[in-house]
Design a protein around this motif. Structure first.
Motif, PDB file in Angstrom:
ATOM      1  N   GLY A 119       0.795  -1.213   0.000  1.00 23.00           N
ATOM      2  CA  GLY A 119       0.000   0.000   0.000  1.00 23.00           C
ATOM      3  C   GLY A 119       0.833   1.271   0.000  1.00 23.00           C
ATOM      4  O   GLY A 119       0.414   2.293   0.555  1.00 23.00           O
ATOM      5  N   SER A 120       1.997   1.234  -0.640  1.00 25.97           N
ATOM      6  CA  SER A 120       2.894   2.393  -0.648  1.00 25.97           C
ATOM      7  C   SER A 120       2.780   3.144  -1.967  1.00 25.97           C
ATOM      8  O   SER A 120       2.132   2.691  -2.920  1.00 25.97           O
ATOM      9  N   CYS A 121       3.436   4.286  -2.028  1.00 25.98           N
ATOM     10  CA  CYS A 121       3.401   5.141  -3.218  1.00 25.98           C
ATOM     11  C   CYS A 121       4.666   4.917  -4.035  1.00 25.98           C
ATOM     12  O   CYS A 121       5.756   4.713  -3.489  1.00 25.98           O
ATOM     13  N   LEU A 122       4.518   4.964  -5.338  1.00 25.89           N
ATOM     14  CA  LEU A 122       5.626   4.748  -6.260  1.00 25.89           C
ATOM     15  C   LEU A 122       5.585   5.833  -7.322  1.00 25.89           C
ATOM     16  O   LEU A 122       4.514   6.181  -7.821  1.00 25.89           O
ATOM     17  N   ALA A 123       6.756   6.369  -7.666  1.00 25.61           N
ATOM     18  CA  ALA A 123       6.822   7.428  -8.682  1.00 25.61           C
ATOM     19  C   ALA A 123       7.812   7.041  -9.766  1.00 25.61           C
ATOM     20  O   ALA A 123       8.815   6.361  -9.514  1.00 25.61           O
ATOM     21  N   LEU A 124       7.497   7.485 -10.959  1.00 23.10           N
ATOM     22  CA  LEU A 124       8.388   7.286 -12.100  1.00 23.10           C
ATOM     23  C   LEU A 124       8.734   8.656 -12.665  1.00 23.10           C
ATOM     24  O   LEU A 124       7.853   9.439 -13.008  1.00 23.10           O
ATOM     25  N   ALA A 157       6.566   8.725   0.770  1.00 25.74           N
ATOM     26  CA  ALA A 157       5.551   9.112   1.753  1.00 25.74           C
ATOM     27  C   ALA A 157       4.359   9.775   1.078  1.00 25.74           C
ATOM     28  O   ALA A 157       3.205   9.570   1.470  1.00 25.74           O
ATOM     29  N   ASP A 158       4.640  10.588   0.044  1.00 18.19           N
ATOM     30  CA  ASP A 158       3.566  11.263  -0.682  1.00 18.19           C
ATOM     31  C   ASP A 158       4.106  11.692  -2.040  1.00 18.19           C
ATOM     32  O   ASP A 158       5.292  11.544  -2.349  1.00 18.19           O
ATOM     33  N   ALA A 159       3.201  12.243  -2.871  1.00 16.69           N
ATOM     34  CA  ALA A 159       3.587  12.673  -4.211  1.00 16.69           C
ATOM     35  C   ALA A 159       4.567  13.828  -4.167  1.00 16.69           C
ATOM     36  O   ALA A 159       5.397  13.997  -5.066  1.00 16.69           O
ATOM     37  N   GLY A 160       4.494  14.627  -3.122  1.00 20.01           N
ATOM     38  CA  GLY A 160       5.399  15.758  -3.022  1.00 20.01           C
ATOM     39  C   GLY A 160       6.849  15.334  -2.954  1.00 20.01           C
ATOM     40  O   GLY A 160       7.749  16.082  -3.378  1.00 20.01           O
ATOM     41  N   GLU A 161       7.113  14.142  -2.423  1.00 18.08           N
ATOM     42  CA  GLU A 161       8.489  13.659  -2.349  1.00 18.08           C
ATOM     43  C   GLU A 161       9.066  13.451  -3.747  1.00 18.08           C
ATOM     44  O   GLU A 161      10.251  13.706  -3.983  1.00 18.08           O
ATOM     45  N   ALA A 162       8.246  12.998  -4.690  1.00 16.70           N
ATOM     46  CA  ALA A 162       8.698  12.831  -6.072  1.00 16.70           C
ATOM     47  C   ALA A 162       9.025  14.181  -6.700  1.00 16.70           C
ATOM     48  O   ALA A 162      10.021  14.322  -7.421  1.00 16.70           O
ATOM     49  N   GLU A 163       8.194  15.180  -6.420  1.00 17.87           N
ATOM     50  CA  GLU A 163       8.449  16.511  -6.973  1.00 17.87           C
ATOM     51  C   GLU A 163       9.717  17.120  -6.378  1.00 17.87           C
ATOM     52  O   GLU A 163      10.485  17.791  -7.080  1.00 17.87           O
ATOM     53  N   ARG A 164       9.946  16.859  -5.094  1.00 22.33           N
ATOM     54  CA  ARG A 164      11.171  17.375  -4.482  1.00 22.33           C
ATOM     55  C   ARG A 164      12.402  16.700  -5.075  1.00 22.33           C
ATOM     56  O   ARG A 164      13.445  17.340  -5.264  1.00 22.33           O
ATOM     57  N   ALA A 165      12.282  15.415  -5.394  1.00 26.69           N
ATOM     58  CA  ALA A 165      13.395  14.718  -6.044  1.00 26.69           C
ATOM     59  C   ALA A 165      13.656  15.299  -7.433  1.00 26.69           C
ATOM     60  O   ALA A 165      14.810  15.483  -7.847  1.00 26.69           O
ATOM     61  N   ALA A 166      12.572  15.590  -8.180  1.00 20.30           N
ATOM     62  CA  ALA A 166      12.731  16.193  -9.507  1.00 20.30           C
ATOM     63  C   ALA A 166      13.405  17.561  -9.406  1.00 20.30           C
ATOM     64  O   ALA A 166      14.275  17.907 -10.224  1.00 20.30           O
ATOM     65  N   LEU A 167      13.051  18.325  -8.409  1.00 18.91           N
ATOM     66  CA  LEU A 167      13.656  19.641  -8.227  1.00 18.91           C
ATOM     67  C   LEU A 167      15.140  19.511  -7.895  1.00 18.91           C
ATOM     68  O   LEU A 167      15.966  20.298  -8.384  1.00 18.91           O
ATOM     69  N   ARG A 168      15.495  18.519  -7.061  1.00 17.78           N
ATOM     70  CA  ARG A 168      16.913  18.305  -6.751  1.00 17.78           C
ATOM     71  C   ARG A 168      17.708  17.978  -8.004  1.00 17.78           C
ATOM     72  O   ARG A 168      18.845  18.428  -8.179  1.00 17.78           O
ATOM     73  N   ILE A 169      17.107  17.194  -8.896  1.00 22.26           N
ATOM     74  CA  ILE A 169      17.794  16.842 -10.148  1.00 22.26           C
ATOM     75  C   ILE A 169      18.027  18.090 -10.984  1.00 22.26           C
ATOM     76  O   ILE A 169      19.132  18.322 -11.502  1.00 22.26           O
ATOM     77  N   ILE A 170      17.000  18.905 -11.132  1.00 25.43           N
ATOM     78  CA  ILE A 170      17.123  20.127 -11.947  1.00 25.43           C
ATOM     79  C   ILE A 170      18.187  21.047 -11.371  1.00 25.43           C
ATOM     80  O   ILE A 170      19.036  21.581 -12.099  1.00 25.43           O
TER      81      ILE A 170
END
Length: 767
Positions: free
Chosen positions: A349-354, A411-424
């Motif tokens: 039941g966890s969240c996964l991002a691509l 933990a949530d979708a925001g974690e994926a967006e924060r990872a994308a921002l770190r990459i940029i």
């Protein structure tokens, strides 16, 4: 009485002894007595003769009995040995054969046959004659030969013959031979099979070793020696553990031996060690056999060196799952890992991002600096992505400049967006390849989520790809999370690309021209040609939408060629209609046109067909194109300078270049981006004013003209005039006009060239 046995003499004496007594009793005369004596003697001799005859009869019977016994034993010997007796007459060349075989009464009967023309196989005859000559000359003690003869069934049979001379002539020459012969067809077949088996074993490419019950070497073939480095003499009698390698525990080899002993066989892969210490991987098959004759238990071990094959298989497996350039997982392995990640996320039941990443303007690097440099950039990008996301995250390369990252247990979708921002932000730091090359390249990132956006790997990839294109359309160097509405955008993109391929043929494209005002002279010095598309299916499509699609699909090359031809013909017509001969036309050129086509030839052809002088044409290239491909671009721009064509840098200030570096390029004009000009109308925006003032001053120092784009207010115009800007362009001067309207504007401007300002409908909204 000589020669008569003593017992018989005694008998005769006993027979004659009573004669004197008888004569005395009867008083016979002497002559009668003599007759009587003679008669007695005759009777005695007759008795002796009869006894001798009977004795001889008994002796003859005994001799015949013994002869019959010897004959029977001979028959039994010939029958039991399966041999026949033969005699060969060298004079007549006749062969007499005596064979013993049971008759109908199951008694052993002797069969004698005379062969007047014995047949020996032609291939064997020379050797038989040679051995016969050797025996007759006394070179061998016995005549021995093994040959094929024609049997009674008209088939060739192998026989083994032994014989000696039994008769000679008066001169001592052998005239008759006799001996025995045995059919050895079966033995010859077995020997032939043994030789074949031995030769097969010797010629096998596989290593073959025969082991005894204690796993000691009994025999090996040449392939074994080639594979292990041990000659046969080096291993015979030694334990097979001689070959055990270090990659298996000793228990592994012991288990294999136990399996062979219990199951009479074993098959598998095993590491072995050569004589020189090199270890190799073997595919082994071991089977138990019984040695013919002794029934001794043996093991036949067949082995193949599969080290190289395993290496190739691993390499192929690697090639099937990994990108050889970056050593990252490829699309195949990504799909497998993504499927596992989805199963894990669904179970827990966890969240996964691509995250789907595409490098902005990467094609320019390949086109200008070559694929070798582009490959180095991709390797540097791969390393940086792994550094940012961490070793525990899957980062894959799925195509040329596209990368995908799997982020699990979020933990949530925001974690994926924060990872994308770190990459940029990480890619804001230049990628330094060596002392010569340093690149600043930005990614555009699309994000899709499980379970919010998709339930299967293919949909997650598709949605992340869709979001990535949306990020590119939004200005690049950013990230966008997928939304279902984006699917409509993707379909529209695909349909637009298909329609764009037919736009030139259908005459759906057109050019409008926006005048540029030379402030000091108050004249229109140039007009920028701007492309427009009015599609029957989609209506008016903005350049910001269709030009990126044209570049992506490669359609920008034929479209760009059409724009050059059309703009040159238009300006040539304006000159003929009375426009100032100094009037230029400015045409935008994409990176694909500059790097992938023979743009010099295209421009030359357009000038020649229109009759326009080269000085009347100006080519505009964006700052990002120039800086991403500076070395190659410089060489190509020099070719335009030699033609007398002017070069302008569009959107200056939005990239990472410096005026000092641009000065090394053969350029004539800088166009300050509208974003900086917009800030001039704001009283508290001192940063844009400072940047604009600095760019104008430095450009003038370097001998470059400056064009300010997007001038829309009198305040902006006044600021630029005050700071000695060369040329202005924007809606305060004129909106983009069709060719006829632009000509009228130019001619009107020429008529009132000394008016305080040139203005056409400044309140009109941008077209």
């Amino acid at each position: 009485m000589r020669g008569i046995p003593a017992k018989r003499v005694v008998s005769c004496s006993a027979l004659l002894a009573p004669l004197p007594a008888i004569a005395a009793d009867v008083d016979l005369p002497a002559d009668h007595l003599l007759v009587l004596l003679l008669a007695s003697l005759v009777l005695a001799l007759a008795a002796l003769a009869i006894a001798g005859h009977r004795r001889r009869e008994r002796e003859q019977l005994e001799h015949l009995r013994k002869l019959r016994e010897r004959e029977q034993r001979l028959r039994l010997s010939l029958w039991a040995s399966n041999e026949l007796y033969w005699q060969y007459d060298l004079r007549t060349r006749e062969l007499e054969k005596t064979r013993v075989a049971p008759d109908q009464a199951n008694d052993l009967a002797v069969h004698i046959a005379l062969d007047k023309n014995p047949q020996i196989h032609p291939e064997d005859l020379p050797l038989v004659l040679q051995r016969l000559r050797e025996y007759l000359r006394g070179l061998t003690p016995i005549f021995m030969s093994e040959q094929r003869i024609l049997g009674e069934d008209a088939h060739w049979q192998w026989v083994r013959i032994r014989g000696r001379a039994i008769e000679r002539d008066g001169a001592g020459r052998v005239i008759r031979l006799a001996g025995t012969a045995r059919n050895v067809d079966t033995l010859h077949q077995l020997e032939s099979q043994r030789k074949i088996a031995t030769e097969v074993m010797r010629s096998m490419a596989e290593s073959v070793a025969v082991l005894d019950a204690d796993f000691r070497f009994v025999a090996v073939n040449p392939a074994f020696s080639r594979m292990t480095g041990y000659a046969e003499a080096d291993v015979l009698g030694k334990d097979s553990s001689l070959l055990n390698g270090s990659r298996h525990d000793p228990a592994f080899y012991e288990q294999a031996r136990n399996a062979i002993s219990i199951n009479d066989g074993w098959a598998g892969e095993m590491w072995q060690q050569c004589r020189d210490g090199r270890e190799f991987l073997c595919a082994m098959q071991c089977n138990a056999i019984l040695e013919p004759g002794s029934n001794r238990r043996l093991y036949v071990l067949v082995a193949n060196d599969i080290t190289e094959r395993r290496r190739i298989e691993q390499e192929l497996r690697y090639l099937a799952n990994y990108d050889t350039l970056t050593n990252l997982p490829n699309r195949t392995l990504l799909a497998e890992r993504l499927a596992h990640a989805i199963v894990h996320a669904r179970r827990h039941g966890s969240c996964l991002a691509l995250l789907f990443l595409d490098l902005d303007n990467f094609k320019n690097i390949n086109d200008s600096l070559g694929h070798a440099t582009g490959d180095r950039v991709l390797r540097a990008v791969a390393r940086r992505l792994q550094e940012v996301l961490g070793a525990g995250r899957t980062v894959a390369r799925v195509s040329g400049d596209e990368f995908v990252a799997i982020l699990e247990n979020l933990a949530d979708a925001g974690e994926a967006e924060r990872a994308a921002l770190r990459i940029i932000e990480a890619f804001d730091i230049p990628l330094r390849l060596d002392e010569r090359y340093e690149f600043t390249i930005s990614p555009s990132i699309g994000i899709s989520l499980f379970p919010e956006h998709a339930q299967v790997p293919t949909d997650m990839l598709k949605h992340a790809d869709t979001a990535m294109y949306q990020a590119k359309s939004s200005g690049k160097r950013g990230f966008v999370r997928y939304a279902h509405s984006m699917d409509d955008d993707i379909r529209r993109r695909a349909n637009l690309i298909a329609a764009l391929r037919k736009a030139v043929e259908r005459d759906e494209l057109s050019l409008v021209y926006q005048p540029q005002l030379v402030l000091q002279e108050r004249r229109v010095g140039a007009a920028e040609a701007l492309l427009r598309w009015n599609s029957p299916e989609f209506g008016v499509v903005t350049p910001s939408e269709f030009i990126p699609l044209a570049e992506e699909s490669g359609m920008i090359l034929p479209i760009g060629e059409w724009v050059l031809q059309q703009a040159c013909r238009t300006l040539a017509g304006w000159h003929q209609a009375g426009a100032d001969p100094r009037l230029k036309v400015s045409v935008n050129v994409s990176a694909l046109q500059l790097l992938r086509s023979d743009l010099v030839a295209t421009v030359s052809a357009a000038l020649e067909h229109s009759g326009l002088p080269a000085a009347a044409l100006e080519l505009e290239l964006t700052e990002s194109v120039l800086m991403a491909n500076a070395e190659v671009v410089r060489e190509r721009l020099l070719a335009f300078r030699r033609l007398g064509i002017a070069i302008a840098v569009d959107d200056f200030g939005t990239g990472y270049s410096s005026l000092a570096y641009l000065h090394r390029l053969p350029i004539n004009t800088l166009k300050i981006d509208k974003a900086f000009i917009d800030g001039l109308a704001m009283p508290d925006d001192h940063e844009d004013a400072t940047i604009t003032t600095t760019v104008i001053a430095m450009a003038r120092t370097l001998g470059l003209q400056v064009v300010a784009e997007g001038v829309e207010t009198a305040e902006q115009l006044a600021f630029l005039e005050h700071n000695a800007c060369s040329i202005v362009q924007g809606y305060w001067i004129s909106r983009p006009l069709e060719a006829g309207a632009c000509l009228r504007f130019i001619l009107a401007a020429q008529a009132r060239q000394h008016a305080p300002q040139v203005l056409l409908d400044p309140g009109t909204a941008p077209a």
